[in-house]
Design a protein around this motif. Structure first.
Motif, PDB file in Angstrom:
ATOM      1  N   SER A  97       0.816  -1.216   0.000  1.00 24.18           N
ATOM      2  CA  SER A  97       0.000   0.000   0.000  1.00 24.18           C
ATOM      3  C   SER A  97       0.847   1.263   0.000  1.00 24.18           C
ATOM      4  CB  SER A  97      -0.941   0.009   1.213  1.00 24.18           C
ATOM      5  OG  SER A  97      -1.903  -1.011   1.111  1.00 24.18           O
ATOM      6  N   ASP A  98       1.965   1.240   0.692  1.00 24.56           N
ATOM      7  CA  ASP A  98       2.835   2.409   0.772  1.00 24.56           C
ATOM      8  C   ASP A  98       3.583   2.573  -0.555  1.00 24.56           C
ATOM      9  OD1 ASP A  98       5.512   3.807   1.358  1.00 24.56           O
ATOM     10  OD2 ASP A  98       4.400   4.156   3.215  1.00 24.56           O
ATOM     11  N   GLN A  99       3.338   3.674  -1.241  1.00 23.10           N
ATOM     12  CA  GLN A  99       3.924   3.884  -2.560  1.00 23.10           C
ATOM     13  C   GLN A  99       5.448   3.959  -2.513  1.00 23.10           C
ATOM     14  OE1 GLN A  99       2.297   3.847  -5.558  1.00 23.10           O
ATOM     15  NE2 GLN A  99       0.615   3.130  -4.257  1.00 23.10           N
ATOM     16  N   LYS A 100       5.980   4.524  -1.438  1.00 24.24           N
ATOM     17  CA  LYS A 100       7.433   4.614  -1.308  1.00 24.24           C
ATOM     18  C   LYS A 100       8.050   3.231  -1.191  1.00 24.24           C
ATOM     19  CE  LYS A 100      11.064   6.714   1.547  1.00 24.24           C
ATOM     20  NZ  LYS A 100      11.332   7.561   2.747  1.00 24.24           N
ATOM     21  N   HIS A 101       7.456   2.374  -0.354  1.00 26.34           N
ATOM     22  CA  HIS A 101       7.959   1.012  -0.197  1.00 26.34           C
ATOM     23  C   HIS A 101       7.774   0.213  -1.484  1.00 26.34           C
ATOM     24  CE1 HIS A 101       7.248   1.329   4.439  1.00 26.34           C
ATOM     25  NE2 HIS A 101       8.333   1.968   4.041  1.00 26.34           N
ATOM     26  N   GLN A 102       6.632   0.423  -2.135  1.00 26.97           N
ATOM     27  CA  GLN A 102       6.365  -0.281  -3.384  1.00 26.97           C
ATOM     28  C   GLN A 102       7.406   0.070  -4.439  1.00 26.97           C
ATOM     29  OE1 GLN A 102       3.063   0.270  -6.739  1.00 26.97           O
ATOM     30  NE2 GLN A 102       2.134  -0.485  -4.831  1.00 26.97           N
ATOM     31  N   GLN A 103       7.750   1.359  -4.536  1.00 26.34           N
ATOM     32  CA  GLN A 103       8.741   1.785  -5.526  1.00 26.34           C
ATOM     33  C   GLN A 103      10.122   1.241  -5.194  1.00 26.34           C
ATOM     34  OE1 GLN A 103       7.959   3.494  -8.393  1.00 26.34           O
ATOM     35  NE2 GLN A 103      10.053   2.865  -8.921  1.00 26.34           N
ATOM     36  N   ARG A 104      10.446   1.191  -3.907  1.00 28.38           N
ATOM     37  CA  ARG A 104      11.749   0.648  -3.512  1.00 28.38           C
ATOM     38  C   ARG A 104      11.865  -0.817  -3.917  1.00 28.38           C
ATOM     39  NH1 ARG A 104      14.188  -0.023   2.687  1.00 28.38           N
ATOM     40  NH2 ARG A 104      16.241  -0.789   2.050  1.00 28.38           N
ATOM     41  N   ILE A 105      10.806  -1.577  -3.702  1.00 34.53           N
ATOM     42  CA  ILE A 105      10.817  -2.988  -4.081  1.00 34.53           C
ATOM     43  C   ILE A 105      10.924  -3.128  -5.596  1.00 34.53           C
ATOM     44  CG2 ILE A 105       9.403  -5.081  -4.167  1.00 34.53           C
ATOM     45  CD1 ILE A 105       8.359  -4.333  -1.389  1.00 34.53           C
ATOM     46  N   ARG A 106      10.155  -2.316  -6.319  1.00 35.75           N
ATOM     47  CA  ARG A 106      10.203  -2.364  -7.784  1.00 35.75           C
ATOM     48  C   ARG A 106      11.615  -2.060  -8.293  1.00 35.75           C
ATOM     49  NH1 ARG A 106       6.413  -1.341 -11.959  1.00 35.75           N
ATOM     50  NH2 ARG A 106       4.821  -0.714 -10.444  1.00 35.75           N
ATOM     51  N   ASP A 107      12.239  -1.023  -7.733  1.00 33.33           N
ATOM     52  CA  ASP A 107      13.587  -0.644  -8.156  1.00 33.33           C
ATOM     53  C   ASP A 107      14.589  -1.761  -7.882  1.00 33.33           C
ATOM     54  OD1 ASP A 107      12.618   1.795  -8.959  1.00 33.33           O
ATOM     55  OD2 ASP A 107      13.282   2.872  -7.164  1.00 33.33           O
ATOM     56  N   ASN A 108      14.468  -2.391  -6.725  1.00 30.07           N
ATOM     57  CA  ASN A 108      15.382  -3.480  -6.381  1.00 30.07           C
ATOM     58  C   ASN A 108      15.203  -4.675  -7.303  1.00 30.07           C
ATOM     59  OD1 ASN A 108      17.225  -3.275  -3.894  1.00 30.07           O
ATOM     60  ND2 ASN A 108      15.376  -2.238  -3.195  1.00 30.07           N
ATOM     61  N   LEU A 109      13.968  -4.997  -7.634  1.00 29.76           N
ATOM     62  CA  LEU A 109      13.718  -6.111  -8.546  1.00 29.76           C
ATOM     63  C   LEU A 109      14.256  -5.798  -9.940  1.00 29.76           C
ATOM     64  CD1 LEU A 109      10.079  -7.098  -7.483  1.00 29.76           C
ATOM     65  CD2 LEU A 109      12.193  -8.321  -6.955  1.00 29.76           C
ATOM     66  N   THR A 110      14.079  -4.561 -10.380  1.00 26.68           N
ATOM     67  CA  THR A 110      14.577  -4.157 -11.694  1.00 26.68           C
ATOM     68  C   THR A 110      16.093  -4.292 -11.770  1.00 26.68           C
ATOM     69  OG1 THR A 110      12.734  -2.612 -11.994  1.00 26.68           O
ATOM     70  CG2 THR A 110      14.686  -2.271 -13.361  1.00 26.68           C
ATOM     71  N   LYS A 111      16.779  -3.954 -10.679  1.00 28.92           N
ATOM     72  CA  LYS A 111      18.243  -4.016 -10.657  1.00 28.92           C
ATOM     73  C   LYS A 111      18.765  -5.433 -10.853  1.00 28.92           C
ATOM     74  CE  LYS A 111      19.066   0.079  -7.802  1.00 28.92           C
ATOM     75  NZ  LYS A 111      19.534   0.585  -6.483  1.00 28.92           N
ATOM     76  N   ILE A 112      17.986  -6.427 -10.457  1.00 25.50           N
ATOM     77  CA  ILE A 112      18.438  -7.812 -10.625  1.00 25.50           C
ATOM     78  C   ILE A 112      17.695  -8.496 -11.777  1.00 25.50           C
ATOM     79  CG2 ILE A 112      19.251  -8.123  -8.274  1.00 25.50           C
ATOM     80  CD1 ILE A 112      16.644  -9.408  -7.521  1.00 25.50           C
ATOM     81  N   ILE A 156       5.806 -17.208  -1.042  1.00 27.88           N
ATOM     82  CA  ILE A 156       5.272 -15.970  -0.469  1.00 27.88           C
ATOM     83  C   ILE A 156       6.320 -15.364   0.450  1.00 27.88           C
ATOM     84  CG2 ILE A 156       3.452 -14.923   0.932  1.00 27.88           C
ATOM     85  CD1 ILE A 156       1.676 -17.316   0.227  1.00 27.88           C
ATOM     86  N   MET A 157       6.525 -14.067   0.300  1.00 28.20           N
ATOM     87  CA  MET A 157       7.506 -13.355   1.117  1.00 28.20           C
ATOM     88  C   MET A 157       6.880 -12.066   1.641  1.00 28.20           C
ATOM     89  SD  MET A 157      11.231 -11.973  -0.159  1.00 28.20           S
ATOM     90  CE  MET A 157      12.294 -10.970   0.874  1.00 28.20           C
ATOM     91  N   PHE A 158       7.026 -11.810   2.926  1.00 27.65           N
ATOM     92  CA  PHE A 158       6.586 -10.543   3.501  1.00 27.65           C
ATOM     93  C   PHE A 158       7.756  -9.567   3.533  1.00 27.65           C
ATOM     94  CE2 PHE A 158       2.899 -12.768   5.291  1.00 27.65           C
ATOM     95  CZ  PHE A 158       1.917 -11.788   5.158  1.00 27.65           C
ATOM     96  N   VAL A 159       7.505  -8.346   3.074  1.00 24.62           N
ATOM     97  CA  VAL A 159       8.446  -7.244   3.235  1.00 24.62           C
ATOM     98  C   VAL A 159       7.634  -6.105   3.827  1.00 24.62           C
ATOM     99  CG1 VAL A 159      10.014  -5.635   2.122  1.00 24.62           C
ATOM    100  CG2 VAL A 159       9.842  -7.981   1.281  1.00 24.62           C
ATOM    101  N   SER A 160       7.935  -5.758   5.073  1.00 25.00           N
ATOM    102  CA  SER A 160       7.056  -4.836   5.781  1.00 25.00           C
ATOM    103  C   SER A 160       7.852  -3.877   6.645  1.00 25.00           C
ATOM    104  CB  SER A 160       6.077  -5.631   6.654  1.00 25.00           C
ATOM    105  OG  SER A 160       5.083  -4.799   7.198  1.00 25.00           O
ATOM    106  N   ALA A 161       7.199  -2.771   7.000  1.00 27.70           N
ATOM    107  CA  ALA A 161       7.789  -1.839   7.951  1.00 27.70           C
ATOM    108  C   ALA A 161       7.903  -2.535   9.302  1.00 27.70           C
ATOM    109  CB  ALA A 161       6.930  -0.588   8.048  1.00 27.70           C
TER     110      ALA A 161
END
Length: 251
Positions: free
Chosen positions: A7-22, A74-79
């Motif tokens: 739900s958090d756009q900042k966290h979502q973008q961080r995950i997207r960027d990390n996935l793109t890098k690999i 399934i993997m949780f990535v959360s605050a």
């Protein structure tokens, strides 16, 4: 393809960027309802969830996904979350749980581990030709993802299936939590032993429901765990080799 439900756009973008890098493509959504519908609509190599979603709880989505597919990684990535949330997430079927603060390289490494295990499972499934793995009253069929204990089917998640198989291949051998983390999850970082504890507890609960006597997974205090089929009343352990499962082909 990876499905990201954050739900958090900042966290979502961080995950997207990390996935793109690999070099990993992903589809992102901000709420659980649409995320679950996307999961039902296509196959994903990995689903990444957040505990707190705008329209509900990621733990509920995890449980619903697991009910539909026992093998879905399934993997949780959360605050920052409580230990209770982390343990509950694993008990509901998550394969891994990463909470902030975390470094990007660790996230990338954990994603690679999940995808590697998923790929290996897919390859093994395609290469398995109706073989069964047996140790006493335990039967594991890797092709069908079928587990049987004392003649009764038990439903296992992909990680539970792998963990049980690893222990059963080495009966009576004691493994530390770090060794099991490395063998089943592909990493052995301090502080993540709760992954093992939660999965062991779930396995015990499922096996003990149909065990006439003590369960086969024993705790060696101060060391770790071992699989002891002889501990079960009436169990006849049939091993072709002392440290290996017997492979027999179904008729």
């Amino acid at each position: 393809m990876v499905l990201v439900v954050q739900s958090d756009q900042k966290h979502q973008q961080r995950i997207r960027d990390n996935l793109t890098k690999i070099g990993i493509r992903c589809e992102c959504t901000g709420n659980g309802v649409s995320g679950f519908h996307q999961f039902l609509s296509r196959h994903y190599a990995l689903v990444i969830l957040d505990v707190y979603l705008n329209d509900g709880c990621g733990l509920d989505i995890c449980q619903r996904i697991r009910q539909h597919n026992f093998e879905q990684p399934i993997m949780f990535v959360s605050a920052s979350v409580s230990d209770t949330d982390r343990i509950l997430g694993l008990e509901l079927g998550a394969d891994d749980f990463l909470s902030e603060p975390y470094c990007n390289r660790e996230f990338q490494a954990r994603v690679k581990v999940q995808l590697r295990h998923h790929q290996a499972h897919t390859v093994n499934e395609s290469e398995t030709k109706g073989h069964e793995l047996r140790v006493g009253p335990l039967l594991l069929d890797e092709k069908q993802h079928y587990a049987e204990w004392y003649g009764r089917e038990i439903e296992l998640t992909a990680k539970e299936f792998t963990l049980l198989g690893y222990l059963a291949r080495n009966p009576n051998q004691v493994f530390t939590r770090a060794q099991l983390l490395q063998a089943v999850w592909g990493y052995a970082h301090n502080g993540y032993e709760h992954n093992i504890n939660s999965h062991i507890n779930r396995l015990r609960n499922k096996l003990n429901r149909c065990t006439p006597g003590g369960g086969p997974i024993q705790t060696v205090w101060g060391v770790g765990y071992k699989f002891t089929p002889a501990n079960c009343e009436g169990a006849q352990v049939r091993l072709a080799h002392a440290q290996q499962l017997v492979f027999t082909e179904r008729a």
